[in-house]
Scaffold this motif. Sequence first.
Motif, PDB file in Angstrom:
ATOM      1  N   THR A  32      -3.918  44.370   3.258  1.00  0.00           N
ATOM      2  CA  THR A  32      -2.611  44.112   4.439  1.00  0.00           C
ATOM      3  C   THR A  32      -3.422  43.475   5.312  1.00  0.00           C
ATOM      4  O   THR A  32      -3.911  44.889   5.899  1.00  0.00           O
ATOM      5  N   PRO A  33      -3.399  42.921   6.220  1.00  0.00           N
ATOM      6  CA  PRO A  33      -3.466  43.218   7.994  1.00  0.00           C
ATOM      7  C   PRO A  33      -3.102  44.293   8.509  1.00  0.00           C
ATOM      8  O   PRO A  33      -3.905  44.617   9.709  1.00  0.00           O
ATOM      9  N   SER A  34      -1.923  44.533   8.137  1.00  0.00           N
ATOM     10  CA  SER A  34      -1.531  45.617   8.742  1.00  0.00           C
ATOM     11  C   SER A  34      -1.400  46.873   8.224  1.00  0.00           C
ATOM     12  O   SER A  34      -1.349  48.236   9.240  1.00  0.00           O
ATOM     13  N   ARG A  35      -1.581  46.763   6.739  1.00  0.00           N
ATOM     14  CA  ARG A  35      -1.730  48.338   6.357  1.00  0.00           C
ATOM     15  C   ARG A  35      -2.640  48.526   4.912  1.00  0.00           C
ATOM     16  O   ARG A  35      -3.129  47.468   4.272  1.00  0.00           O
ATOM     17  N   GLN A  36      -2.732  49.667   4.145  1.00  0.00           N
ATOM     18  CA  GLN A  36      -2.858  49.673   3.277  1.00  0.00           C
ATOM     19  C   GLN A  36      -2.004  50.370   2.768  1.00  0.00           C
ATOM     20  O   GLN A  36      -1.390  51.336   2.957  1.00  0.00           O
ATOM     21  N   VAL A  37      -1.677  49.706   1.315  1.00  0.00           N
ATOM     22  CA  VAL A  37      -0.978  50.606   0.451  1.00  0.00           C
ATOM     23  C   VAL A  37      -1.757  50.668  -0.974  1.00  0.00           C
ATOM     24  O   VAL A  37      -2.111  49.848  -1.664  1.00  0.00           O
ATOM     25  N   CYS A  38      -1.346  52.139  -1.049  1.00  0.00           N
ATOM     26  CA  CYS A  38      -2.389  52.350  -2.764  1.00  0.00           C
ATOM     27  C   CYS A  38      -1.133  52.985  -3.767  1.00  0.00           C
ATOM     28  O   CYS A  38      -0.384  53.902  -3.611  1.00  0.00           O
ATOM     29  N   SER A  39      -1.159  51.868  -4.400  1.00  0.00           N
ATOM     30  CA  SER A  39       0.300  52.097  -5.808  1.00  0.00           C
ATOM     31  C   SER A  39      -0.198  52.227  -6.996  1.00  0.00           C
ATOM     32  O   SER A  39       0.542  52.272  -7.907  1.00  0.00           O
ATOM     33  N   HIS A 220       3.757  40.007   1.003  1.00  0.00           N
ATOM     34  CA  HIS A 220       3.260  39.200   1.063  1.00  0.00           C
ATOM     35  C   HIS A 220       1.886  38.898   0.817  1.00  0.00           C
ATOM     36  O   HIS A 220       1.050  39.924   2.219  1.00  0.00           O
ATOM     37  N   THR A 221       1.132  38.330   1.011  1.00  0.00           N
ATOM     38  CA  THR A 221      -1.153  37.671   1.664  1.00  0.00           C
ATOM     39  C   THR A 221      -0.985  37.932   2.410  1.00  0.00           C
ATOM     40  O   THR A 221      -2.437  37.599   2.997  1.00  0.00           O
ATOM     41  N   ASP A 222      -0.319  37.291   3.246  1.00  0.00           N
ATOM     42  CA  ASP A 222      -0.541  37.406   4.797  1.00  0.00           C
ATOM     43  C   ASP A 222       0.340  37.754   5.656  1.00  0.00           C
ATOM     44  O   ASP A 222       0.495  38.052   7.340  1.00  0.00           O
ATOM     45  N   GLY A 223       0.217  39.377   5.069  1.00  0.00           N
ATOM     46  CA  GLY A 223       0.723  40.222   6.165  1.00  0.00           C
ATOM     47  C   GLY A 223       2.477  40.023   6.828  1.00  0.00           C
ATOM     48  O   GLY A 223       2.926  40.681   7.046  1.00  0.00           O
ATOM     49  N   GLU A 224       3.010  38.572   6.212  1.00  0.00           N
ATOM     50  CA  GLU A 224       4.360  38.493   7.067  1.00  0.00           C
ATOM     51  C   GLU A 224       5.806  39.064   6.232  1.00  0.00           C
ATOM     52  O   GLU A 224       5.227  39.239   5.766  1.00  0.00           O
ATOM     53  N   ALA A 225       6.882  39.787   7.075  1.00  0.00           N
ATOM     54  CA  ALA A 225       7.881  40.180   6.011  1.00  0.00           C
ATOM     55  C   ALA A 225       6.968  41.495   5.951  1.00  0.00           C
ATOM     56  O   ALA A 225       7.367  41.610   4.630  1.00  0.00           O
TER      57      ALA A 225
END
Length: 530
Positions: A32-39, A220-225
Amino acid sequence: VDGSFQGAAPDCRRAPRSACSTAFLLQQCHCTPSRQVCSMFRTVSLRVAPGARLQEFTIVGLGNRAACSPHALLCRGLRERMSPSSATSLHSPSRTARHATQSRASPGDAISPLERAYSLTYLGSSAEDNENLVEDSDRRAAADIELMDPRAGDGLLLTRGRWCWEVRKKTHYQLRGLVHFHNTTKKNEIFVPELEATAKLLAPMGLEGVSTRISVLPRHTDGEARPRQDGYWTSYIVKAKGFTTAEVVIDIELDQRSMTKLKDLSHLNSVLLKISYFSYGPHGRSHHAQRVVLPLQFPVVAKSSPAGGKGSNEKEREERLARTLSVNTHLLSHMDDPVDVVRSYVVPKAKEGDIIAIGETPLAIMQGRYRHPETVRPGIVAKLCCKAFHPTSSLATACGMQTLVDYHGALRVLFAFVVGVLARIFLRKRGVFYNLAGYQAPLIDDVTGTLPPYDQFICLGPKDPREVAERVKAETGFEAAIVDVNDLQVVKILASTDGASPEVVEDALRPNPAGNADQQTPLVIIRPKE
């Protein structure tokens, strides 16, 4: 730590077969624009030709996505470095890769039959990354749900998603999945103002000391919420024909300090997850829910024992034209592929010339073709027509009949009902309704029509049974038949391959060797007599 993995492949110079292989489980990231989520996780398979030895290889990243940050190598793509003299290939397999291990073992560890069984369900339907799963597999699932229920979610449809079993310890299970909201309207924006999830554990024993904790996080794909620490779901708008993603994490733990006789979680059979949400838009504000069945027990297939071991429901029978063996499997779900299930459970026990019979309801479950009555809204046609059917019929309830109406249309069902009544009164002819109402009419199973927890659902008939039978034959070499069998000794063959004798199949299945209760034996091996 930097996301790369290095190691040596097994020595295949003495391999007796055409090739040998090994598999590695790698972490997959959602950027995401704000972070990397390795799940999520996937496997990368390595095959080495006979007489060759791979000296060294390096795997960095998954997919073709841009890096989340300069140090997020897991999102940079797939690269490999191999010895020039070795005839090898490194690839990211599709569905067949699900026979690779899911445990985080070292490359030299053997893949146990139990690990193979786990990987049937929990490695997903392909080795694509999270974003591609949304665009491909999940869109097909959404289209199938919309076909069964054109009014699903009042325009905001929630799929069952893809899941990974990340932690599998004696006293702690963790399941993680990505579910997706699809806005099926052409021009309306739909809100998701509220979302929560609850889970019900199914087990033959008690649940003292067993606790369940569920977290739902927006992805969310847009990085919101962005996800909040307190778990609060922030309202979100899904654009017309768009989608968004939510991550669901289920933690199941056994508190051994409590006064419980349980030593581990192995007695748990499955999880019935309920995701409740509100759809808000031009239609108003309406409540909806999606339910997901997640299996927790997987039988180990023993090649040497034709009828299974302790605790198995497998039974051998002998009929006039053939012998039969009912095959025990795990609790099938929407994440399973029928060919993979046959290959894992049946092929080790089958012999050349055998016919594989697959129940039509288990096949429909694997295709995700079931609905909870809560999602069904009976109309006038359904409420009128259902009253004319025998009380034991699956169409004798308003919800069962409405499921048929949603699939084939109210006009067709009403026409079939009127003609059927007239044919029965004046011509003394039965079954006209089922011939006219659509192919789903005799295949729908109402509530209590199958084993728990699917006994709470209305199951439709399978999609493209002929295609499934042909796939089974093409990939396993065995003849196959998709059948509908009941305890009244009625056998209906929905589809079969050309080499499967209808006479032999009907004779072998007439006593219903798979059973109609909770035997969990959806597959039957038919061995024609010489």
